[in-house]
Design an enzyme around this catalytic site. Structure first.
Site, mmCIF file in Angstrom:
data_model
loop_
_atom_site.group_PDB
_atom_site.id
_atom_site.type_symbol
_atom_site.label_atom_id
_atom_site.label_comp_id
_atom_site.label_asym_id
_atom_site.label_seq_id
_atom_site.Cartn_x
_atom_site.Cartn_y
_atom_site.Cartn_z
ATOM 1 N N ASP A 153 0.818 -1.205 0.000
ATOM 2 C CA ASP A 153 0.000 0.000 0.000
ATOM 3 C C ASP A 153 0.854 1.258 0.000
ATOM 4 O OD1 ASP A 153 -2.532 1.479 0.348
ATOM 5 O OD2 ASP A 153 -1.675 1.971 2.306
ATOM 6 N N TYR A 192 3.061 10.094 -0.199
ATOM 7 C CA TYR A 192 4.131 9.511 0.605
ATOM 8 C C TYR A 192 5.493 9.813 -0.014
ATOM 9 C CZ TYR A 192 0.693 6.517 3.026
ATOM 10 O OH TYR A 192 -0.350 6.032 3.757
#
Length: 118
Positions: A45, A50
């Protein structure tokens, strides 16, 4: 590793997923992904937000995946993996108060692009 059926999709998903938020370098990413896969994890994931700069974890995942797939095409067969992402966490600079600022809903969804560039 235990696996679960994902609804009626036919996908078999590892009970534990691997969060890719903290990838910093290609070497680290390779090591972490290899270790997770060795334990049977097939659920990875990420998110377009990010990494530093934003999206870097997905670029690193893409780069590492290509390397790992060449090393062991059976272990890293794409049809055996479940790769998920989260899309667009909200407007940054120039917020207008609208859910997506002055951008359209899909204009900032860079996850697929980041993984492909990796």
């Amino acid at each position: 590793m235990e696996y679960r059926q994902f609804g009626n999709t036919g996908l078999k998903v590892s009970r534990l997923g691997f969060g890719c938020m903290t990838f910093d370098t290609l070497d680290q990413t390779l090591e972490l992904l290899e270790e997770a896969r060795d334990y049977g994890c097939n659920f990875f994931d990420g998110a377009e937000a990010y990494g530093e700069p934003r999206g870097n974890c997905e670029k690193l995942f893409g780069e590492a995946y290509e390397i790992l797939r060449k090393r062991d095409p059976i272990k890293w067969r794409r049809s055996d993996l479940v790769i998920t992402t989260k899309l667009y966490f909200g407007p940054g600079k120039g917020e207008t108060g609208k859910p997506f600022g002055h951008f359209g809903e899909n204009e900032l969804g860079n996850s697929f692009k980041h993984i492909q560039e990796g």
